[in-house]
Design a protein around this motif. Sequence first.
Motif, PDB file in Angstrom:
ATOM      1  N   UNK A 144      21.362   3.104   0.967  1.00 36.72           N
ATOM      2  CA  UNK A 144      21.141   3.679   2.294  1.00 36.72           C
ATOM      3  C   UNK A 144      19.668   3.857   2.603  1.00 36.72           C
ATOM      4  N   UNK A 145      18.832   3.840   1.566  1.00 38.37           N
ATOM      5  CA  UNK A 145      17.402   4.048   1.744  1.00 38.37           C
ATOM      6  C   UNK A 145      17.003   5.502   1.828  1.00 38.37           C
ATOM      7  N   UNK A 146      17.973   6.430   1.768  1.00 37.02           N
ATOM      8  CA  UNK A 146      17.659   7.849   1.886  1.00 37.02           C
ATOM      9  C   UNK A 146      16.941   8.397   0.662  1.00 37.02           C
ATOM     10  N   UNK A 147      16.896   7.625  -0.400  1.00 34.25           N
ATOM     11  CA  UNK A 147      16.200   8.063  -1.607  1.00 34.25           C
ATOM     12  C   UNK A 147      14.708   7.760  -1.596  1.00 34.25           C
ATOM     13  N   UNK A 148      14.198   7.129  -0.542  1.00 36.74           N
ATOM     14  CA  UNK A 148      12.757   6.875  -0.474  1.00 36.74           C
ATOM     15  C   UNK A 148      11.993   8.194  -0.474  1.00 36.74           C
ATOM     16  N   UNK A 149      10.922   8.261  -1.241  1.00 37.04           N
ATOM     17  CA  UNK A 149      10.172   9.512  -1.369  1.00 37.04           C
ATOM     18  C   UNK A 149       9.451   9.869  -0.077  1.00 37.04           C
ATOM     19  N   UNK A 150       8.923   8.864   0.590  1.00 38.68           N
ATOM     20  CA  UNK A 150       8.169   9.115   1.814  1.00 38.68           C
ATOM     21  C   UNK A 150       8.937   8.572   3.022  1.00 38.68           C
ATOM     22  N   UNK A 151       8.273   8.099   4.036  1.00 43.81           N
ATOM     23  CA  UNK A 151       8.927   7.756   5.305  1.00 43.81           C
ATOM     24  C   UNK A 151       9.944   6.624   5.127  1.00 43.81           C
ATOM     25  N   UNK A 152      10.913   6.599   6.025  1.00 50.32           N
ATOM     26  CA  UNK A 152      11.919   5.542   6.026  1.00 50.32           C
ATOM     27  C   UNK A 152      12.340   5.261   7.456  1.00 50.32           C
ATOM     28  N   UNK A 153      13.116   4.207   7.631  1.00 56.21           N
ATOM     29  CA  UNK A 153      13.656   3.876   8.944  1.00 56.21           C
ATOM     30  C   UNK A 153      15.052   4.447   9.093  1.00 56.21           C
ATOM     31  N   UNK A 154      15.400   4.802  10.318  1.00 57.94           N
ATOM     32  CA  UNK A 154      16.749   5.274  10.596  1.00 57.94           C
ATOM     33  C   UNK A 154      17.765   4.156  10.615  1.00 57.94           C
ATOM     34  N   UNK A 155      17.290   2.910  10.619  1.00 57.20           N
ATOM     35  CA  UNK A 155      18.172   1.740  10.568  1.00 57.20           C
ATOM     36  C   UNK A 155      18.247   1.250   9.134  1.00 57.20           C
ATOM     37  N   UNK A 156      19.429   1.257   8.540  1.00 58.96           N
ATOM     38  CA  UNK A 156      19.594   0.866   7.139  1.00 58.96           C
ATOM     39  C   UNK A 156      19.130  -0.580   6.940  1.00 58.96           C
ATOM     40  N   UNK A 157      18.296  -0.778   5.933  1.00 58.19           N
ATOM     41  CA  UNK A 157      17.805  -2.114   5.603  1.00 58.19           C
ATOM     42  C   UNK A 157      16.488  -2.468   6.257  1.00 58.19           C
ATOM     43  N   UNK A 158      16.040  -1.652   7.229  1.00 56.14           N
ATOM     44  CA  UNK A 158      14.790  -1.939   7.937  1.00 56.14           C
ATOM     45  C   UNK A 158      13.621  -1.344   7.155  1.00 56.14           C
ATOM     46  N   UNK A 159      12.515  -2.084   7.026  1.00 52.06           N
ATOM     47  CA  UNK A 159      11.435  -1.672   6.117  1.00 52.06           C
ATOM     48  C   UNK A 159      10.089  -1.431   6.782  1.00 52.06           C
ATOM     49  N   UNK A 160       9.944  -1.649   8.091  1.00 50.05           N
ATOM     50  CA  UNK A 160       8.614  -1.580   8.693  1.00 50.05           C
ATOM     51  C   UNK A 160       8.014  -0.184   8.643  1.00 50.05           C
ATOM     52  N   UNK A 161       8.837   0.867   8.727  1.00 51.14           N
ATOM     53  CA  UNK A 161       8.299   2.235   8.745  1.00 51.14           C
ATOM     54  C   UNK A 161       7.665   2.607   7.399  1.00 51.14           C
ATOM     55  N   UNK A 162       8.375   2.498   6.255  1.00 44.59           N
ATOM     56  CA  UNK A 162       7.722   2.866   4.986  1.00 44.59           C
ATOM     57  C   UNK A 162       6.555   1.950   4.618  1.00 44.59           C
ATOM     58  N   UNK A 163       6.615   0.683   5.037  1.00 47.74           N
ATOM     59  CA  UNK A 163       5.537  -0.234   4.671  1.00 47.74           C
ATOM     60  C   UNK A 163       4.275  -0.002   5.490  1.00 47.74           C
ATOM     61  N   UNK A 164       4.404   0.323   6.775  1.00 41.94           N
ATOM     62  CA  UNK A 164       3.200   0.607   7.559  1.00 41.94           C
ATOM     63  C   UNK A 164       2.587   1.940   7.115  1.00 41.94           C
ATOM     64  N   UNK A 165       3.431   2.897   6.695  1.00 40.43           N
ATOM     65  CA  UNK A 165       2.908   4.145   6.138  1.00 40.43           C
ATOM     66  C   UNK A 165       2.143   3.867   4.855  1.00 40.43           C
ATOM     67  N   UNK A 166       2.663   2.983   4.023  1.00 43.78           N
ATOM     68  CA  UNK A 166       1.985   2.628   2.775  1.00 43.78           C
ATOM     69  C   UNK A 166       0.639   1.952   3.065  1.00 43.78           C
TER      70      UNK A 166
END
Length: 605
Positions: A234-256
């Motif tokens: 589900x991606x809810x285990x990411x330590x920092x930011x995540x996307x509300x859409x399952x499988x989408x990665x742009x939010x945690x990667x731009x934060x990184x």
Amino acid sequence: MSVQIPNLTNLAEGLKKNIKGISSAFLKLEFDHAKTAKDAPVDDVAQQAIKEALPKNQAGLLVTGALEDALQSCKKRVEAIAKQCHMTNRRFRDIEFDLEKDQFSCRFGLEGPDSPWSPSAVKRVTDIFDKPVFFGPDGPNASDVRQGGLGDCWFLAALSAISTIDGLVEKICVARDEEVGVYGFVFFRDCVWKTIIIDDLLLWSMPKYDELNPREKALYHNERETYHNVVEKSGKGLLYARSGTVGETWVPLIEKAYAKLHGDYAALEGGFLSEGIEDLTGGVATSFQMSDLLSTDRFWTDELQHADRHTRLFGVGLTLNAELSGIAEPTVQGLWPAHAYSVLRARECRGKRFVVVRNPWGNSEWTGAWADGAKEWKGEWLGVLGELGHEFGDDGQFVMEYSDFLSVFQLIDRATLFDSSWIMSSYWLRVPPQPALHPWTYGDAYYYIKLDKASSTVIVLAQTDDRYIKGLHGEAPMWYLDFLVYEKESKEMVGISGISLGSQRSVSCEVRLEAGEYIVLPRVEPMDRGLLEVNRPKSLSFWKMVLTKSSSTTLLPVRALYGVAASSVVFWLNARNRDCSLQITKYGKRSITSPARQKWHWKST
């Protein structure tokens, strides 16, 4: 064979001792000429200077010569890395920002954590999601952004705000090869566009199924597959930011990528939405108090309405005194103090004014009038939901009536974006600071500006971004900034900078200048005079930026870098005013490290 590990504390102290050498590299003189773009349509009716200064076509990234260079460099680097990875049959690993091999530095930098910590798991996006995609089928939008375990609500609120502009996030995310896991981004820092390349490794906060105790496994019916689907995929285990859409990665990667730009994730703790929008777009931002508005009607029509036209972006916040309330975490009808909220839309529907606001947490919404499911939503008013672009749900987005918006929120962050018809140039210089005790006066440095034609202008005085050098500068003095603009011949004051009560990074003013010559007088005052006497810099650095349109826009920035302030004046010229020449002459009243007098004559081509 023994390997000696250098002591981080000694390393930090050594860097601080050599800070003058480091700071001189940051404070080199820069004069950046930008490229012109296609002519923008001319308004049939002349408008006020503040309106004339706004972009006439789609606003987005500030177009400078350095932007094109950064975009091309980013694309070439991503292509070269992807090619090498395919040749070696290996995924990309960023050794400059390796979360797995150097997690401590990537998370905490030189200062270290405030409390004991343990390493988190590190996973590639392909290990988190079954079918990861950078953008989902609907592309990036504000509802995707979910804050994690990092205090960067200000940056994520800014990311939500720019997501309301079609195609803007895609311009920041320049190039990628999702198969090998390489991603390239651009950010605007200290008047220059920077390229950042990262891999797809992300920090993970949840344990593996086999690391759960029996009681925890029972929550998932002792089924590995259930835990895998509910928690891991589900991606809810990411330590920092995540996307509300399952499988989408742009939010945690731009934060990184933004964390890498500033050296580590901890550097992103605390800030202002205005700073985030400036770094993401190159726009000009300011902060002010709601109580300072002279006319709330004019603010609605002249400023908030531009949010729909994507020429202005807004964020808001509020303050509460927990000691007076006796409550550990007081809120105002569901809204949290010391927290950044994005303003997504402002619409007038059936005689009422509404503002659509979003919490970057992705939950915890306004519970007052017109909240989701409130009693006001009945009968014909349910049809207004579509006009507002709003749906009920615990997704962090909510609707407020304009009167409530004005009474609840106290601080406003406002950013102006520029379209491709604006041009920017910049210049850095150094000026010695005044002693701690001196008359309250302007004139440490001054600039002549010559315009051949009338033009609207934005002038900004800004301090250098010291976020990426946290842990190095120690207790360097920060600076209060302001400036005046005078007509040279008449000595009449024609402009004065506003007061920024949130972010102290910059101050600015918007003013219409007729053809002629003008003088800009900046003033830089220490916030703590006692600290200045203890740690007094030998010189202050300033950068000068000018932007001009059929209205001209002038930015004059100054920032503190290891006790050294940096400032600049920036001018933007609009492509449709090609025959408007602009001349900047810089003078320093005191000794400065650059030549005492320099001239540029620049003409749009």
